[in-house]
Motif scaffolding. Structure first.
Motif, PDB file in Angstrom:
ATOM      1  N   SER A 401       4.091  82.256  -7.845  1.00 39.38           N
ATOM      2  CA  SER A 401       4.210  81.087  -8.721  1.00 39.38           C
ATOM      3  C   SER A 401       3.025  80.174  -8.470  1.00 39.38           C
ATOM      4  O   SER A 401       2.995  79.431  -7.492  1.00 39.38           O
ATOM      5  N   ARG A 402       2.043  80.224  -9.340  1.00 39.10           N
ATOM      6  CA  ARG A 402       0.810  79.482  -9.153  1.00 39.10           C
ATOM      7  C   ARG A 402       0.985  78.030  -9.610  1.00 39.10           C
ATOM      8  O   ARG A 402       1.380  77.767 -10.745  1.00 39.10           O
ATOM      9  N   LYS A 403       0.709  77.095  -8.729  1.00 41.19           N
ATOM     10  CA  LYS A 403       0.782  75.673  -9.064  1.00 41.19           C
ATOM     11  C   LYS A 403      -0.444  74.962  -8.495  1.00 41.19           C
ATOM     12  O   LYS A 403      -0.935  75.327  -7.421  1.00 41.19           O
ATOM     13  N   HIS A 404      -0.902  73.943  -9.213  1.00 38.19           N
ATOM     14  CA  HIS A 404      -2.089  73.197  -8.784  1.00 38.19           C
ATOM     15  C   HIS A 404      -1.752  71.724  -8.636  1.00 38.19           C
ATOM     16  O   HIS A 404      -1.186  71.105  -9.540  1.00 38.19           O
ATOM     17  N   CYS A 405      -2.086  71.162  -7.489  1.00 33.07           N
ATOM     18  CA  CYS A 405      -1.883  69.736  -7.227  1.00 33.07           C
ATOM     19  C   CYS A 405      -3.175  69.006  -7.573  1.00 33.07           C
ATOM     20  O   CYS A 405      -4.181  69.127  -6.860  1.00 33.07           O
ATOM     21  N   GLU A 406      -3.145  68.259  -8.663  1.00 34.27           N
ATOM     22  CA  GLU A 406      -4.344  67.548  -9.092  1.00 34.27           C
ATOM     23  C   GLU A 406      -4.669  66.379  -8.176  1.00 34.27           C
ATOM     24  O   GLU A 406      -5.823  65.945  -8.089  1.00 34.27           O
ATOM     25  N   VAL A 407      -3.672  65.864  -7.485  1.00 32.63           N
ATOM     26  CA  VAL A 407      -3.910  64.745  -6.563  1.00 32.63           C
ATOM     27  C   VAL A 407      -4.758  65.209  -5.378  1.00 32.63           C
ATOM     28  O   VAL A 407      -5.699  64.529  -4.968  1.00 32.63           O
ATOM     29  N   CYS A 408      -4.428  66.402  -4.835  1.00 29.07           N
ATOM     30  CA  CYS A 408      -5.136  66.921  -3.656  1.00 29.07           C
ATOM     31  C   CYS A 408      -6.163  67.995  -4.012  1.00 29.07           C
ATOM     32  O   CYS A 408      -6.873  68.467  -3.127  1.00 29.07           O
ATOM     33  N   THR A 414       2.582  80.557  -4.223  1.00 28.94           N
ATOM     34  CA  THR A 414       4.003  80.901  -4.129  1.00 28.94           C
ATOM     35  C   THR A 414       4.797  79.609  -4.033  1.00 28.94           C
ATOM     36  O   THR A 414       4.270  78.550  -3.671  1.00 28.94           O
ATOM     37  N   GLU A 415       6.090  79.697  -4.331  1.00 25.54           N
ATOM     38  CA  GLU A 415       6.954  78.517  -4.242  1.00 25.54           C
ATOM     39  C   GLU A 415       7.006  78.001  -2.806  1.00 25.54           C
ATOM     40  O   GLU A 415       7.045  76.791  -2.579  1.00 25.54           O
ATOM     41  N   SER A 416       7.005  78.908  -1.844  1.00 27.14           N
ATOM     42  CA  SER A 416       7.053  78.469  -0.444  1.00 27.14           C
ATOM     43  C   SER A 416       5.775  77.731  -0.065  1.00 27.14           C
ATOM     44  O   SER A 416       5.821  76.715   0.646  1.00 27.14           O
ATOM     45  N   ASP A 417       4.616  78.222  -0.538  1.00 30.78           N
ATOM     46  CA  ASP A 417       3.358  77.517  -0.272  1.00 30.78           C
ATOM     47  C   ASP A 417       3.375  76.130  -0.900  1.00 30.78           C
ATOM     48  O   ASP A 417       2.892  75.159  -0.315  1.00 30.78           O
ATOM     49  N   TRP A 418       3.928  76.057  -2.123  1.00 29.14           N
ATOM     50  CA  TRP A 418       3.999  74.775  -2.820  1.00 29.14           C
ATOM     51  C   TRP A 418       4.889  73.793  -2.061  1.00 29.14           C
ATOM     52  O   TRP A 418       4.550  72.608  -1.921  1.00 29.14           O
ATOM     53  N   ALA A 419       6.027  74.283  -1.567  1.00 29.96           N
ATOM     54  CA  ALA A 419       6.937  73.424  -0.814  1.00 29.96           C
ATOM     55  C   ALA A 419       6.270  72.908   0.452  1.00 29.96           C
ATOM     56  O   ALA A 419       6.420  71.726   0.815  1.00 29.96           O
ATOM     57  N   LYS A 428       1.335  63.752   1.296  1.00 35.95           N
ATOM     58  CA  LYS A 428       2.060  62.473   1.267  1.00 35.95           C
ATOM     59  C   LYS A 428       1.099  61.290   1.399  1.00 35.95           C
ATOM     60  O   LYS A 428       1.284  60.242   0.755  1.00 35.95           O
ATOM     61  N   LYS A 429       0.077  61.463   2.200  1.00 34.94           N
ATOM     62  CA  LYS A 429      -0.923  60.402   2.339  1.00 34.94           C
ATOM     63  C   LYS A 429      -1.681  60.208   1.028  1.00 34.94           C
ATOM     64  O   LYS A 429      -1.930  59.077   0.599  1.00 34.94           O
ATOM     65  N   ALA A 430      -2.032  61.321   0.377  1.00 35.66           N
ATOM     66  CA  ALA A 430      -2.726  61.239  -0.908  1.00 35.66           C
ATOM     67  C   ALA A 430      -1.853  60.596  -1.970  1.00 35.66           C
ATOM     68  O   ALA A 430      -2.316  59.792  -2.787  1.00 35.66           O
ATOM     69  N   MET A 431      -0.559  60.930  -1.958  1.00 35.84           N
ATOM     70  CA  MET A 431       0.367  60.336  -2.922  1.00 35.84           C
ATOM     71  C   MET A 431       0.530  58.843  -2.686  1.00 35.84           C
ATOM     72  O   MET A 431       0.623  58.048  -3.628  1.00 35.84           O
ATOM     73  N   SER A 432       0.565  58.456  -1.408  1.00 32.69           N
ATOM     74  CA  SER A 432       0.680  57.036  -1.087  1.00 32.69           C
ATOM     75  C   SER A 432      -0.538  56.269  -1.595  1.00 32.69           C
ATOM     76  O   SER A 432      -0.416  55.180  -2.185  1.00 32.69           O
ATOM     77  N   SER A 433      -1.717  56.839  -1.397  1.00 30.40           N
ATOM     78  CA  SER A 433      -2.936  56.202  -1.907  1.00 30.40           C
ATOM     79  C   SER A 433      -2.916  56.141  -3.425  1.00 30.40           C
ATOM     80  O   SER A 433      -3.338  55.142  -4.033  1.00 30.40           O
ATOM     81  N   GLN A 434      -2.423  57.197  -4.057  1.00 30.91           N
ATOM     82  CA  GLN A 434      -2.340  57.226  -5.516  1.00 30.91           C
ATOM     83  C   GLN A 434      -1.415  56.127  -6.032  1.00 30.91           C
ATOM     84  O   GLN A 434      -1.703  55.463  -7.025  1.00 30.91           O
ATOM     85  N   GLN A 444      -4.784  50.081 -15.748  1.00 34.96           N
ATOM     86  CA  GLN A 444      -3.579  50.850 -16.052  1.00 34.96           C
ATOM     87  C   GLN A 444      -3.912  52.202 -16.705  1.00 34.96           C
ATOM     88  O   GLN A 444      -3.314  52.595 -17.701  1.00 34.96           O
ATOM     89  N   GLN A 445      -4.901  52.910 -16.121  1.00 35.00           N
ATOM     90  CA  GLN A 445      -5.260  54.216 -16.660  1.00 35.00           C
ATOM     91  C   GLN A 445      -4.156  55.222 -16.330  1.00 35.00           C
ATOM     92  O   GLN A 445      -3.662  55.257 -15.209  1.00 35.00           O
ATOM     93  N   PRO A 446      -3.729  56.012 -17.320  1.00 30.00           N
ATOM     94  CA  PRO A 446      -2.635  56.961 -17.069  1.00 30.00           C
ATOM     95  C   PRO A 446      -3.068  58.078 -16.129  1.00 30.00           C
ATOM     96  O   PRO A 446      -4.219  58.492 -16.121  1.00 30.00           O
ATOM     97  N   MET A 447      -2.135  58.510 -15.306  1.00 33.64           N
ATOM     98  CA  MET A 447      -2.392  59.672 -14.446  1.00 33.64           C
ATOM     99  C   MET A 447      -2.407  60.939 -15.303  1.00 33.64           C
ATOM    100  O   MET A 447      -1.775  60.982 -16.350  1.00 33.64           O
ATOM    101  N   PRO A 448      -3.062  61.975 -14.816  1.00 36.16           N
ATOM    102  CA  PRO A 448      -2.926  63.275 -15.470  1.00 36.16           C
ATOM    103  C   PRO A 448      -1.453  63.685 -15.456  1.00 36.16           C
ATOM    104  O   PRO A 448      -0.727  63.366 -14.505  1.00 36.16           O
ATOM    105  N   PRO A 449      -0.953  64.368 -16.492  1.00 34.74           N
ATOM    106  CA  PRO A 449       0.462  64.726 -16.568  1.00 34.74           C
ATOM    107  C   PRO A 449       0.971  65.446 -15.327  1.00 34.74           C
ATOM    108  O   PRO A 449       2.052  65.140 -14.836  1.00 34.74           O
ATOM    109  N   ALA A 450       0.175  66.404 -14.835  1.00 33.87           N
ATOM    110  CA  ALA A 450       0.627  67.150 -13.653  1.00 33.87           C
ATOM    111  C   ALA A 450       0.755  66.238 -12.442  1.00 33.87           C
ATOM    112  O   ALA A 450       1.697  66.341 -11.655  1.00 33.87           O
ATOM    113  N   ALA A 451      -0.201  65.309 -12.295  1.00 30.64           N
ATOM    114  CA  ALA A 451      -0.153  64.374 -11.175  1.00 30.64           C
ATOM    115  C   ALA A 451       1.035  63.434 -11.316  1.00 30.64           C
ATOM    116  O   ALA A 451       1.679  63.060 -10.331  1.00 30.64           O
TER     117      ALA A 451
END
Length: 462
Positions: A401-408, A414-419, A428-434, A444-451
């Motif tokens: 299951s391929r997923k991309h984190c635009e924040v990082c 795989t789902e386990s890698d994503w978790a 979590k640090k990147a999300m806090s900064s975001q 008030q620029q919108p975030m990318p949908p995935a982010a």
């Protein structure tokens, strides 16, 4: 019951860097008339004995070592197919001399591909050595080109691998070039075969995949993680005192010479990614420029040494993870758990007794085809580590299951890698900064949908 091809023996010594694999291999070779085959990708390169951690000549006891220092610094690291073909040729030569072949090295995907029949190639491996020049030219192309080509012929595997994982992308493409079949189809056949209650319905030749090529004893030299980390740090310090910086200069001079001749070099692969080279480039650049103070140079040198230590520790963890998951599960599937032993080398003063002496006794019983002891009985560490830490899901297409984190800017496959990623400190640090930037932004620029999805998901967890 172990199902192997023929009764001719092979001893394979595996383990993380810095555990004493080479020393054990030499001891075995001395007592049992053996010759050693290198299974370490970086040690294929000529020269640079410190960067590549080659065993010093005076410690080899005159034992012949094969596939060691056999390719130039300008050459690409061997693919799995190249290594297997060359190693099989050396094994045949060693046996023709009536001697015992001993495989040792830390590139465990080389080791595993040699030990087991390669169902992904689906054809007999030749025993004629294969040089890099003999393989398809496209395999030498940049990683992005390989990925694009792989996407054309096997989109499932192209989506499976991280876009920067050159080795796996290259291997999947190599399978298609060798066989005309998609690796994803072969993986699916293997999964179906493993789950099928009636083994008589397996495709012709598929049974070979889980079988050992030859009668094999696998010795894993290990150590407690905290002990190994300290040992690796000390080894890096020793490498520096032995002349590591001279080899960094040698390799950099080689690079500069090729660039001056108008050649291009991809420093993301080959010898250029060896731990102990790239970490010192900033220090070396400042040293050559000549405008840094002694204090600044010392700071850069200390940082380079610490980066090398951290890189070495991380590499050791990856090696152990490969053994515990991939190699361990493969050996279990082959029914060969009784020939897979871990030797605990945590106590360095007693290494000869705990590793070498026990290892030699196991080899003696193995060569005489006597009953071997229960592998988990050798030590508490063996009992713990010889249990696979988790199933090998690399061939389970249903779990990809391929997923991309635009924040990082990180891709998980795989789902386990994503978790693991979304629960990591880095994420979590990147999300806090975001969040802070989002709250403080006047535009008030919108975030990318995935982010935004990740942001909301993380907010719920917090």
């Amino acid at each position: 019951m172990v199902n192997t091809t023929g009764r001719t023996p092979l001893v394979a010594v595996v383990g993380a860097t810095g555990t004493g694999k080479s020393e054990l291999a030499v001891n075995i070779a001395r007592k049992y008339n053996g010759e050693i085959i290198n299974g370490d990708a970086m040690q294929l390169y000529e020269g640079l004995p410190i960067i590549t951690n080659k065993m010093p000549e005076d410690e080899r006891s005159g034992i012949p070592h094969h596939l060691l220092g056999c390719i130039g610094l300008n050459e690409e690291t061997w693919t799995v197919g190249n290594f297997v073909s060359n190693a099989l040729a050396k094994i045949s030569e060693i046996r023709a001399r009536g001697r015992l072949p001993i495989l040792v090295g830390g590139t465990h995907y080389y080791t595993q591909s040699l030990l087991f029949h390669d169902a992904l190639a689906n054809k007999p491996q030749t025993e004629e050595p294969v040089k890099n020049a003999d393989r398809p030219a496209i395999l030498e192309e940049p990683t992005e080109v390989l990925l694009e080509k792989l996407r054309e012929v096997d989109s499932v595997m192209a989506d499976r691998w991280h876009p920067n994982d050159r080795r796996k992308i290259q291997r999947s493409l190599e399978i298609w070039l060798q066989t005309g079949r998609k690796a994803s189809d072969i993986y699916e056949e293997q999964r179906t075969r493993r789950e099928a209650p009636d083994q008589d319905t397996t495709p012709e030749g598929a049974e070979e995949a889980s079988r050992l090529r030859m009668r094999t004893l696998v010795l894993w030299v290990g150590a407690q993680s905290d002990v190994l980390s300290k040992r690796l740090d000390a080894r890096v310090d020793k490498m520096v005192t032995q002349g590591l910086l001279n080899e960094v200069n040698t390799l950099s001079d080689f690079y500069d010479g090729r660039i001056a001749d108008g050649e291009s070099i991809d420093t993301t692969r080959g010898i250029w990614v060896a731990i102990g080279y790239k970490e010192f480039l900033d220090y070396q650049a400042a040293l050559r420029k000549g405008d840094s103070s002694p204090a600044q140079l010392n700071k850069l040198l200390a940082l380079a040494i610490e980066k090398t230590k951290a890189g070495t520790r991380q590499y050791a963890k990856r090696q152990i993870r490969w053994i515990r998951i991939k190699l361990n599960n493969a050996i279990d599937t082959a029914g060969a758990k009784g020939s897979f032993f871990m030797l605990d080398g945590s106590d360095l003063p007693n290494w000869e007794q705990d590793v070498s002496e026990i290892g030699l006794k196991l080899v003696d019983a193995f060569l005489k085809e006597e009953t071997l002891p229960d592998p988990s009985s050798l030590s508490p560490l063996a009992a713990e580590m010889l249990t696979a830490s988790k199933p090998d899901t690399s061939a389970r297409a249903d779990l990809w299951s391929r997923k991309h984190c635009e924040v990082c800017n990180t891709t998980s496959v795989t789902e386990s890698d994503w978790a693991v990623h979304i629960n990591s400190k880095r994420h979590k640090k990147a999300m806090s900064s975001q969040r802070k930037r989002a709250l403080n932004s006047t535009a008030q620029q919108p975030m990318p949908p995935a982010a935004q999805d990740i942001f909301e998901e993380q907010a719920k967890e917090d």
